[in-house]
Motif scaffolding. Structure first.
Motif, PDB file in Angstrom:
ATOM      1  N   THR A   5       0.828  -1.199   0.000  1.00  0.00           N
ATOM      2  CA  THR A   5       0.000   0.000   0.000  1.00  0.00           C
ATOM      3  C   THR A   5       0.865   1.253   0.000  1.00  0.00           C
ATOM      4  O   THR A   5       0.587   2.222  -0.716  1.00  0.00           O
ATOM      5  CB  THR A   5      -0.938  -0.008   1.224  1.00  0.00           C
ATOM      6  N   GLU A   6       1.937   1.244   0.795  1.00  0.00           N
ATOM      7  CA  GLU A   6       2.847   2.389   0.838  1.00  0.00           C
ATOM      8  C   GLU A   6       3.554   2.578  -0.495  1.00  0.00           C
ATOM      9  O   GLU A   6       3.635   3.698  -1.021  1.00  0.00           O
ATOM     10  CB  GLU A   6       3.877   2.192   1.956  1.00  0.00           C
ATOM     11  N   ALA A   7       4.068   1.495  -1.070  1.00  0.00           N
ATOM     12  CA  ALA A   7       4.794   1.593  -2.338  1.00  0.00           C
ATOM     13  C   ALA A   7       3.871   2.013  -3.474  1.00  0.00           C
ATOM     14  O   ALA A   7       4.235   2.824  -4.329  1.00  0.00           O
ATOM     15  CB  ALA A   7       5.461   0.256  -2.655  1.00  0.00           C
ATOM     16  N   ALA A   8       2.670   1.462  -3.485  1.00  0.00           N
ATOM     17  CA  ALA A   8       1.706   1.825  -4.531  1.00  0.00           C
ATOM     18  C   ALA A   8       1.309   3.289  -4.406  1.00  0.00           C
ATOM     19  O   ALA A   8       1.228   4.013  -5.410  1.00  0.00           O
ATOM     20  CB  ALA A   8       0.477   0.927  -4.438  1.00  0.00           C
ATOM     21  N   PRO A  41      13.203 -13.974  23.504  1.00  0.00           N
ATOM     22  CA  PRO A  41      12.847 -13.882  22.084  1.00  0.00           C
ATOM     23  C   PRO A  41      13.831 -14.663  21.217  1.00  0.00           C
ATOM     24  O   PRO A  41      15.012 -14.787  21.548  1.00  0.00           O
ATOM     25  CB  PRO A  41      12.924 -12.381  21.798  1.00  0.00           C
ATOM     26  N   MET A  42      13.341 -15.187  20.111  1.00  0.00           N
ATOM     27  CA  MET A  42      14.168 -16.001  19.223  1.00  0.00           C
ATOM     28  C   MET A  42      14.756 -15.172  18.092  1.00  0.00           C
ATOM     29  O   MET A  42      14.143 -14.200  17.631  1.00  0.00           O
ATOM     30  CB  MET A  42      13.343 -17.148  18.623  1.00  0.00           C
ATOM     31  N   SER A  43      15.912 -15.592  17.621  1.00  0.00           N
ATOM     32  CA  SER A  43      16.462 -15.037  16.387  1.00  0.00           C
ATOM     33  C   SER A  43      15.615 -15.528  15.215  1.00  0.00           C
ATOM     34  O   SER A  43      15.007 -16.599  15.276  1.00  0.00           O
ATOM     35  CB  SER A  43      17.920 -15.479  16.194  1.00  0.00           C
ATOM     36  N   SER A  44      15.578 -14.729  14.150  1.00  0.00           N
ATOM     37  CA  SER A  44      14.753 -15.109  13.007  1.00  0.00           C
ATOM     38  C   SER A  44      15.225 -14.382  11.758  1.00  0.00           C
ATOM     39  O   SER A  44      15.841 -13.306  11.848  1.00  0.00           O
ATOM     40  CB  SER A  44      13.278 -14.787  13.279  1.00  0.00           C
ATOM     41  N   VAL A  45      14.949 -14.939  10.605  1.00  0.00           N
ATOM     42  CA  VAL A  45      15.294 -14.338   9.320  1.00  0.00           C
ATOM     43  C   VAL A  45      14.169 -13.380   8.925  1.00  0.00           C
ATOM     44  O   VAL A  45      13.000 -13.752   8.928  1.00  0.00           O
ATOM     45  CB  VAL A  45      15.474 -15.421   8.237  1.00  0.00           C
ATOM     46  N   ARG A  46      14.533 -12.158   8.596  1.00  0.00           N
ATOM     47  CA  ARG A  46      13.542 -11.129   8.253  1.00  0.00           C
ATOM     48  C   ARG A  46      13.556 -10.870   6.747  1.00  0.00           C
ATOM     49  O   ARG A  46      14.592 -10.568   6.167  1.00  0.00           O
ATOM     50  CB  ARG A  46      13.830  -9.833   8.998  1.00  0.00           C
ATOM     51  N   GLN A  47      12.386 -10.972   6.136  1.00  0.00           N
ATOM     52  CA  GLN A  47      12.271 -10.686   4.716  1.00  0.00           C
ATOM     53  C   GLN A  47      12.172  -9.173   4.485  1.00  0.00           C
ATOM     54  O   GLN A  47      11.480  -8.480   5.239  1.00  0.00           O
ATOM     55  CB  GLN A  47      11.036 -11.361   4.126  1.00  0.00           C
ATOM     56  N   PRO A  48      12.832  -8.646   3.450  1.00  0.00           N
ATOM     57  CA  PRO A  48      12.802  -7.193   3.176  1.00  0.00           C
ATOM     58  C   PRO A  48      11.517  -6.799   2.458  1.00  0.00           C
ATOM     59  O   PRO A  48      11.524  -6.459   1.259  1.00  0.00           O
ATOM     60  CB  PRO A  48      14.045  -6.996   2.302  1.00  0.00           C
ATOM     61  N   LEU A  49      10.399  -6.818   3.155  1.00  0.00           N
ATOM     62  CA  LEU A  49       9.096  -6.649   2.516  1.00  0.00           C
ATOM     63  C   LEU A  49       8.907  -5.264   1.896  1.00  0.00           C
ATOM     64  O   LEU A  49       8.227  -5.132   0.872  1.00  0.00           O
ATOM     65  CB  LEU A  49       7.990  -6.935   3.520  1.00  0.00           C
ATOM     66  N   ASP A  50       9.479  -4.225   2.495  1.00  0.00           N
ATOM     67  CA  ASP A  50       9.364  -2.892   1.900  1.00  0.00           C
ATOM     68  C   ASP A  50      10.012  -2.868   0.522  1.00  0.00           C
ATOM     69  O   ASP A  50       9.448  -2.319  -0.436  1.00  0.00           O
ATOM     70  CB  ASP A  50      10.008  -1.839   2.801  1.00  0.00           C
ATOM     71  N   GLU A  51      11.192  -3.459   0.421  1.00  0.00           N
ATOM     72  CA  GLU A  51      11.886  -3.485  -0.869  1.00  0.00           C
ATOM     73  C   GLU A  51      11.162  -4.402  -1.856  1.00  0.00           C
ATOM     74  O   GLU A  51      11.078  -4.093  -3.046  1.00  0.00           O
ATOM     75  CB  GLU A  51      13.330  -3.941  -0.677  1.00  0.00           C
ATOM     76  N   VAL A  52      10.653  -5.525  -1.373  1.00  0.00           N
ATOM     77  CA  VAL A  52       9.866  -6.405  -2.255  1.00  0.00           C
ATOM     78  C   VAL A  52       8.701  -5.631  -2.850  1.00  0.00           C
ATOM     79  O   VAL A  52       8.448  -5.679  -4.057  1.00  0.00           O
ATOM     80  CB  VAL A  52       9.347  -7.634  -1.486  1.00  0.00           C
ATOM     81  N   ALA A  53       7.981  -4.900  -1.999  1.00  0.00           N
ATOM     82  CA  ALA A  53       6.814  -4.154  -2.468  1.00  0.00           C
ATOM     83  C   ALA A  53       7.210  -3.100  -3.496  1.00  0.00           C
ATOM     84  O   ALA A  53       6.531  -2.921  -4.517  1.00  0.00           O
ATOM     85  CB  ALA A  53       6.105  -3.503  -1.283  1.00  0.00           C
ATOM     86  N   ARG A  54       8.307  -2.397  -3.250  1.00  0.00           N
ATOM     87  CA  ARG A  54       8.755  -1.381  -4.216  1.00  0.00           C
ATOM     88  C   ARG A  54       9.101  -2.027  -5.547  1.00  0.00           C
ATOM     89  O   ARG A  54       8.772  -1.490  -6.621  1.00  0.00           O
ATOM     90  CB  ARG A  54       9.956  -0.609  -3.662  1.00  0.00           C
ATOM     91  N   ARG A  55       9.773  -3.165  -5.502  1.00  0.00           N
ATOM     92  CA  ARG A  55      10.130  -3.844  -6.745  1.00  0.00           C
ATOM     93  C   ARG A  55       8.889  -4.346  -7.476  1.00  0.00           C
ATOM     94  O   ARG A  55       8.804  -4.265  -8.701  1.00  0.00           O
ATOM     95  CB  ARG A  55      11.080  -4.998  -6.451  1.00  0.00           C
ATOM     96  N   VAL A  56       7.939  -4.896  -6.731  1.00  0.00           N
ATOM     97  CA  VAL A  56       6.702  -5.393  -7.347  1.00  0.00           C
ATOM     98  C   VAL A  56       5.968  -4.250  -8.049  1.00  0.00           C
ATOM     99  O   VAL A  56       5.512  -4.392  -9.189  1.00  0.00           O
ATOM    100  CB  VAL A  56       5.808  -6.062  -6.284  1.00  0.00           C
TER     101      VAL A  56
END
Length: 343
Positions: A92-95, A292-307
């Motif tokens: 929504t932000e990227a759009a 809290p556990m360690s975890s892999v974070r997906q770069p969703l802001d960048e994914v959205a901008r690329r999409v």
């Protein structure tokens, strides 16, 4: 100051009258300023500013047969994940930054018919697919009908079909999790994830396999699979932990599997967990665990901008899909409180 910047009710004819030019000249200043003499263009812009005129976006869309909307089917998250909600916010932000809105729709009945109807009626200009499966039949179906779309996730099992997509390198993310656990001293790092066949889960398991081999560890049969459900993941992890030489840590395909593994490991007399676990997606659930556990974070802001960028290319008339966009996730490391690995 004219109307003091109030755009409501101001027409292009009023701007033309104030500037002493034709309606077409005002339109040219807005859409093709190179066609207008600089002095005339400056006069028109002064009139626009004084009257507070703003182009009627709805009328423009009707003329251009464009809705400036992107369609996204609502997806029910599995397990503890909030990935869809976070991606929806990012999209929504990227759009919005690109002048588009996002239309969220359900497809309880015929998704193909619903999607085609949204396009044909001009309700949306294009679609984003986030739940792409191996051999997904929607992709060739949309392509044959000229329906523009972009996938969040690599299209797999499509033969020679080429599509527009952006994805996150899950194999790399899980390999980073293994690297972290090995650096912590673990020599028996298990993997817990989906059964084979769902594409992105296969990639994440392949990342674990590559990393344990690279570190010279014995992968053996330190793999457990289950449905993406905390209770099922807990049972699967317990089966591995019940073996004579159990794993001392888990790299997991999602945070749901990670929560299940942590619960399977139990806690020691001091109340801290016995089993070090790294998840994938960095959802709020991993922060609710103690610690809290360690975890892999997906770069969703960048994914959205690329999409959105790919969608704009597609709507701009580009016919041949560019090379897919592959992005790397980050490992979010959090302090471990529990027993140290036994060497």
């Amino acid at each position: 100051m004219g109307r003091g910047g109030d755009a409501i009710g101001v027409t292009i004819s009023e701007v033309a009258a104030a500037a002493g030019v034709s309606r077409q000249t005002v339109s040219n200043v807005l859409k093709a300023p190179e066609r207008v003499a600089p002095e005339t263009a400056a006069r028109v812009r002064r009139a626009i500013d004084e009257l507070g005129y703003r182009p009627n976006r709805a009328a423009q869309n009707l003329r251009q047969r464009a809705s400036r909307c992107i369609g996204l089917k609502m997806v029910s998250p599995a397990g503890v994940s909030d990935l869809f909600d976070r991606f929806l916010h990012a999209l929504t932000e990227a759009a919005g930054a690109a002048g588009y809105h996002v239309l969220l729709f359900g497809a309880a009945g015929d998704e193909l018919a619903t999607s085609e109807d949204l396009i044909r009626t001009g309700t949306v200009d294009a679609l984003v697919l986030v739940d792409v499966e191996v051999g997904d039949p929607r992709l060739p179906w949309f392509s044959r009908r000229g329906i523009p779309f972009v996938c969040f996730g690599r299209p797999r099992g499509q033969g020679r079909g080429r599509f527009w997509w952006a994805d996150v390198d899950g194999a790399y993310g899980v390999a980073c999790a293994v690297d972290h656990l090995v650096a912590r001293g673990h020599r028996r790092v298990a993997y817990l994830g989906w059964p084979p066949g769902n594409g992105f889960g296969d990639d994440r398991r392949a990342g674990w396999q590559e990393a344990v081999r690279r570190h010279g560890l014995d992968a053996g049969d330190l793999v457990a699979t289950s449905a993406e459900d905390v209770a099922a993941a807990t049972a699967a992890a317990r089966r591995l932990l019940g073996r004579p030489d159990p794993p001392t840590a888990f790299a997991c395909g999602s945070d749901t599997f990670a929560v299940g593994a942590r619960l399977a490991g139990g806690t020691g007399p001091d109340g801290w967990p016995n089993l070090e676990v790294v998840g994938f997606d960095d959802s709020p659930a991993v922060m609710l665990m103690s610690p809290p556990m360690s975890s892999v974070r997906q770069p969703l802001d960048e994914v959205a901008r690329r999409v959105v960028g790919l969608l704009i290319d597609r709507l701009g008339g580009a016919e041949t899909p560019r090379e897919g966009v592959m992005l790397r996730p980050d490992l979010v490391i959090r302090e471990w409180r529990g027993p140290e690995p036994v060497h």
